[in-house]
Scaffold this active site. Sequence first.
Site, PDB file in Angstrom:
ATOM      1  N   LYS A  27      -3.099   5.426  -3.381  1.00 51.18           N
ATOM      2  CA  LYS A  27      -3.748   6.298  -2.389  1.00 51.18           C
ATOM      3  C   LYS A  27      -2.778   6.638  -1.256  1.00 51.18           C
ATOM      4  O   LYS A  27      -2.623   7.800  -0.881  1.00 51.18           O
ATOM      5  CB  LYS A  27      -4.993   5.616  -1.777  1.00 51.18           C
ATOM      6  CG  LYS A  27      -6.047   5.218  -2.782  1.00 51.18           C
ATOM      7  CD  LYS A  27      -7.242   4.532  -2.130  1.00 51.18           C
ATOM      8  CE  LYS A  27      -6.947   3.230  -1.419  1.00 51.18           C
ATOM      9  NZ  LYS A  27      -6.505   2.118  -2.313  1.00 51.18           N
ATOM     10  N   ARG A 102     -15.536   3.638   2.714  1.00 50.29           N
ATOM     11  CA  ARG A 102     -15.361   2.606   1.698  1.00 50.29           C
ATOM     12  C   ARG A 102     -16.680   1.950   1.304  1.00 50.29           C
ATOM     13  O   ARG A 102     -16.692   1.083   0.454  1.00 50.29           O
ATOM     14  CB  ARG A 102     -14.458   1.539   2.295  1.00 50.29           C
ATOM     15  CG  ARG A 102     -13.387   1.032   1.365  1.00 50.29           C
ATOM     16  CD  ARG A 102     -12.443   0.254   2.257  1.00 50.29           C
ATOM     17  NE  ARG A 102     -11.472  -0.481   1.555  1.00 50.29           N
ATOM     18  CZ  ARG A 102     -10.148  -0.234   1.642  1.00 50.29           C
ATOM     19  NH1 ARG A 102      -9.683   0.762   2.337  1.00 50.29           N
ATOM     20  NH2 ARG A 102      -9.304  -1.007   1.022  1.00 50.29           N
ATOM     21  N   ARG A 174       3.144  -6.945   2.726  1.00 47.13           N
ATOM     22  CA  ARG A 174       1.873  -7.188   3.403  1.00 47.13           C
ATOM     23  C   ARG A 174       1.318  -8.573   3.070  1.00 47.13           C
ATOM     24  O   ARG A 174       1.396  -9.018   1.930  1.00 47.13           O
ATOM     25  CB  ARG A 174       0.852  -6.112   2.994  1.00 47.13           C
ATOM     26  CG  ARG A 174       1.023  -4.833   3.779  1.00 47.13           C
ATOM     27  CD  ARG A 174       0.202  -3.672   3.282  1.00 47.13           C
ATOM     28  NE  ARG A 174      -1.161  -3.956   2.881  1.00 47.13           N
ATOM     29  CZ  ARG A 174      -2.009  -3.028   2.429  1.00 47.13           C
ATOM     30  NH1 ARG A 174      -1.604  -1.757   2.354  1.00 47.13           N
ATOM     31  NH2 ARG A 174      -3.218  -3.343   2.057  1.00 47.13           N
ATOM     32  N   ARG A 185      -9.559  -8.453  -3.318  1.00 48.03           N
ATOM     33  CA  ARG A 185      -9.678  -7.048  -2.896  1.00 48.03           C
ATOM     34  C   ARG A 185     -10.175  -6.182  -4.055  1.00 48.03           C
ATOM     35  O   ARG A 185     -10.961  -5.254  -3.851  1.00 48.03           O
ATOM     36  CB  ARG A 185      -8.331  -6.536  -2.382  1.00 48.03           C
ATOM     37  CG  ARG A 185      -7.999  -7.046  -0.979  1.00 48.03           C
ATOM     38  CD  ARG A 185      -6.516  -6.965  -0.654  1.00 48.03           C
ATOM     39  NE  ARG A 185      -5.992  -5.627  -0.732  1.00 48.03           N
ATOM     40  CZ  ARG A 185      -4.696  -5.338  -0.909  1.00 48.03           C
ATOM     41  NH1 ARG A 185      -3.804  -6.306  -1.017  1.00 48.03           N
ATOM     42  NH2 ARG A 185      -4.302  -4.096  -0.957  1.00 48.03           N
TER      43      ARG A 185
HETATM   44  P1  AP5 Z   1       0.083   2.381  -2.501  1.00 41.71           P
HETATM   45  O1  AP5 Z   1       0.193   3.856  -2.394  1.00 41.71           O
HETATM   46  O2  AP5 Z   1       0.530   1.557  -1.346  1.00 41.71           O
HETATM   47  O3  AP5 Z   1      -1.399   1.981  -2.988  1.00 41.71           O
HETATM   48  P2  AP5 Z   1      -2.789   2.046  -2.209  1.00 41.71           P
HETATM   49  O4  AP5 Z   1      -3.793   2.625  -3.131  1.00 41.71           O
HETATM   50  O5  AP5 Z   1      -2.620   2.713  -0.872  1.00 41.71           O
HETATM   51  O6  AP5 Z   1      -3.071   0.491  -2.073  1.00 41.71           O
HETATM   52  P3  AP5 Z   1      -3.526  -0.380  -0.811  1.00 41.71           P
HETATM   53  O7  AP5 Z   1      -3.187  -1.793  -1.167  1.00 41.71           O
HETATM   54  O8  AP5 Z   1      -2.978   0.148   0.474  1.00 41.71           O
HETATM   55  O9  AP5 Z   1      -5.063  -0.165  -0.849  1.00 41.71           O
HETATM   56  P4  AP5 Z   1      -6.157  -0.967  -0.187  1.00 41.71           P
HETATM   57  O10 AP5 Z   1      -7.293  -0.054  -0.266  1.00 41.71           O
HETATM   58  O11 AP5 Z   1      -6.371  -2.317  -0.756  1.00 41.71           O
HETATM   59  O12 AP5 Z   1      -5.563  -1.307   1.280  1.00 41.71           O
HETATM   60  P5  AP5 Z   1      -5.860  -0.701   2.723  1.00 41.71           P
HETATM   61  O13 AP5 Z   1      -4.612  -0.760   3.493  1.00 41.71           O
HETATM   62  O14 AP5 Z   1      -6.586   0.565   2.625  1.00 41.71           O
HETATM   63  O15 AP5 Z   1       0.912   1.929  -3.818  1.00 41.71           O
HETATM   64  C1  AP5 Z   1       1.041   0.565  -4.162  1.00 41.71           C
HETATM   65  C2  AP5 Z   1       2.441   0.302  -4.770  1.00 41.71           C
HETATM   66  O16 AP5 Z   1       2.541   1.011  -5.991  1.00 41.71           O
HETATM   67  C3  AP5 Z   1       3.610   0.787  -3.897  1.00 41.71           C
HETATM   68  O17 AP5 Z   1       4.663  -0.116  -4.025  1.00 41.71           O
HETATM   69  C4  AP5 Z   1       3.999   2.169  -4.511  1.00 41.71           C
HETATM   70  O18 AP5 Z   1       5.371   2.450  -4.334  1.00 41.71           O
HETATM   71  C5  AP5 Z   1       3.642   1.953  -5.967  1.00 41.71           C
HETATM   72  N1  AP5 Z   1       3.143   3.155  -6.634  1.00 41.71           N
HETATM   73  C6  AP5 Z   1       2.246   4.054  -6.140  1.00 41.71           C
HETATM   74  N2  AP5 Z   1       1.974   5.013  -7.048  1.00 41.71           N
HETATM   75  C7  AP5 Z   1       2.722   4.714  -8.144  1.00 41.71           C
HETATM   76  C8  AP5 Z   1       2.857   5.340  -9.424  1.00 41.71           C
HETATM   77  N3  AP5 Z   1       2.194   6.448  -9.754  1.00 41.71           N
HETATM   78  N4  AP5 Z   1       3.705   4.765 -10.327  1.00 41.71           N
HETATM   79  C9  AP5 Z   1       4.373   3.620 -10.006  1.00 41.71           C
HETATM   80  N5  AP5 Z   1       4.290   2.987  -8.810  1.00 41.71           N
HETATM   81  C10 AP5 Z   1       3.455   3.528  -7.888  1.00 41.71           C
HETATM   82  O19 AP5 Z   1      -6.888  -1.786   3.308  1.00 41.71           O
HETATM   83  C11 AP5 Z   1      -6.472  -3.103   3.597  1.00 41.71           C
HETATM   84  C12 AP5 Z   1      -7.639  -3.906   4.141  1.00 41.71           C
HETATM   85  O20 AP5 Z   1      -8.103  -3.318   5.375  1.00 41.71           O
HETATM   86  C13 AP5 Z   1      -8.883  -3.969   3.262  1.00 41.71           C
HETATM   87  O21 AP5 Z   1      -8.792  -5.000   2.289  1.00 41.71           O
HETATM   88  C14 AP5 Z   1      -9.974  -4.252   4.296  1.00 41.71           C
HETATM   89  O22 AP5 Z   1      -9.970  -5.596   4.691  1.00 41.71           O
HETATM   90  C15 AP5 Z   1      -9.524  -3.409   5.476  1.00 41.71           C
HETATM   91  N6  AP5 Z   1     -10.088  -2.039   5.438  1.00 41.71           N
HETATM   92  C16 AP5 Z   1      -9.395  -0.882   5.253  1.00 41.71           C
HETATM   93  N7  AP5 Z   1     -10.220   0.176   5.281  1.00 41.71           N
HETATM   94  C17 AP5 Z   1     -11.475  -0.323   5.482  1.00 41.71           C
HETATM   95  C18 AP5 Z   1     -12.767   0.270   5.564  1.00 41.71           C
HETATM   96  N8  AP5 Z   1     -12.938   1.616   5.457  1.00 41.71           N
HETATM   97  N9  AP5 Z   1     -13.824  -0.531   5.761  1.00 41.71           N
HETATM   98  C19 AP5 Z   1     -13.679  -1.867   5.892  1.00 41.71           C
HETATM   99  N10 AP5 Z   1     -12.494  -2.515   5.794  1.00 41.71           N
HETATM  100  C20 AP5 Z   1     -11.388  -1.731   5.581  1.00 41.71           C
HETATM  101 MG    MG Z   2      -2.705   2.010   1.123  1.00 37.80          MG
END
Ligand code: AP5
Ligand code: MG
Length: 235
Positions: A27, A102, A174, A185
């Site tokens: 994402k 979410r 992270r 997660r």
């Molecule tokens: P990346 O693009 O970083 O993946 P992502 O989908 O953004 O994954 P996240 O881990 O950031 O998602 P998340 O939803 O768990 O975390 P968030 O920060 O939102 O890609 C991942 C890796 O893969 C990278 O190394 C990249 O280079 C590689 N890659 C990408 N695409 C690729 C491809 N096509 N091929 C090969 N490699 C690839 O949330 C964190 C925490 O915050 C949550 O757990 C929660 O506690 C809190 N939180 C956030 N939002 C909310 C909300 N709305 N409500 C409540 N709590 C929340």
């Molecule tokens: Mg992310």
Amino acid sequence: MRTRYSYVKKPAMPTYIVFIGPPGVGKGTQANILAERTGLPHISSGDLFRENIQGQTELGKLAQTYINRGELVPDDVTIAMIRERLSHPDCARGALMDGFPRTPAQADAFTEMLADFGGKVDLVPCIFAPEAMLVERLSGRWTCRAQGHIFHQVNNPPQKPGVCDIDGSELYQRDDDKIETVRRRIQVYTAQTALLIAYYRQRGLLAEINGGRAIEEVTADLLAILPSRCYAETN
Ligand code: AP5
Ligand code: MG
């Protein structure tokens, strides 16, 4: 005699794109690329929480207790944080939403909030990939300290290990990318966020995107479905 009219350009309706998908599916990677291409701001709820944690704000202290366990931060504080961020002038044309909404309660609140901003949800790309791939991606992820640029030690390595290609800042891993937190997660996504797939499908907004391919291939699919006004400065 001919009347002369002077036209005042009506501001374009803002565009809001909501990325849904499990942890590690890409994402943030795709939202970063599309922000470059469209000029729309990339709003990541996770990045906003991490900025607050780094700044040791009250919100950051609260969020950290949930994030470290892989649980969701409560809806009320999350919704308030996003409303505040979307009120900034850089969001006047809309935003690329990464990680918010979410839960169904957040999705309902988002609809109400956007009505206040004169917009609505335009498109919901739901990115999917097999679980083993998510775990592999998260275990090799490196994130830029200054602006959240995203790399992977194998799939998308920085030119110089530990240094962001884009702004030269430090890359870090992270805390919530530890294997046991990643598993939690993914469970939380399945139990709470996957409900949004049906929610947005019923509203005719969902587009399923295969995220299990190369970054450029996923981007190409997304560029093909973005509303054209994403690229326009004004109408
Ligand atoms: P990346 O693009 O970083 O993946 P992502 O989908 O953004 O994954 P996240 O881990 O950031 O998602 P998340 O939803 O768990 O975390 P968030 O920060 O939102 O890609 C991942 C890796 O893969 C990278 O190394 C990249 O280079 C590689 N890659 C990408 N695409 C690729 C491809 N096509 N091929 C090969 N490699 C690839 O949330 C964190 C925490 O915050 C949550 O757990 C929660 O506690 C809190 N939180 C956030 N939002 C909310 C909300 N709305 N409500 C409540 N709590 C929340
Ligand atoms: Mg992310």
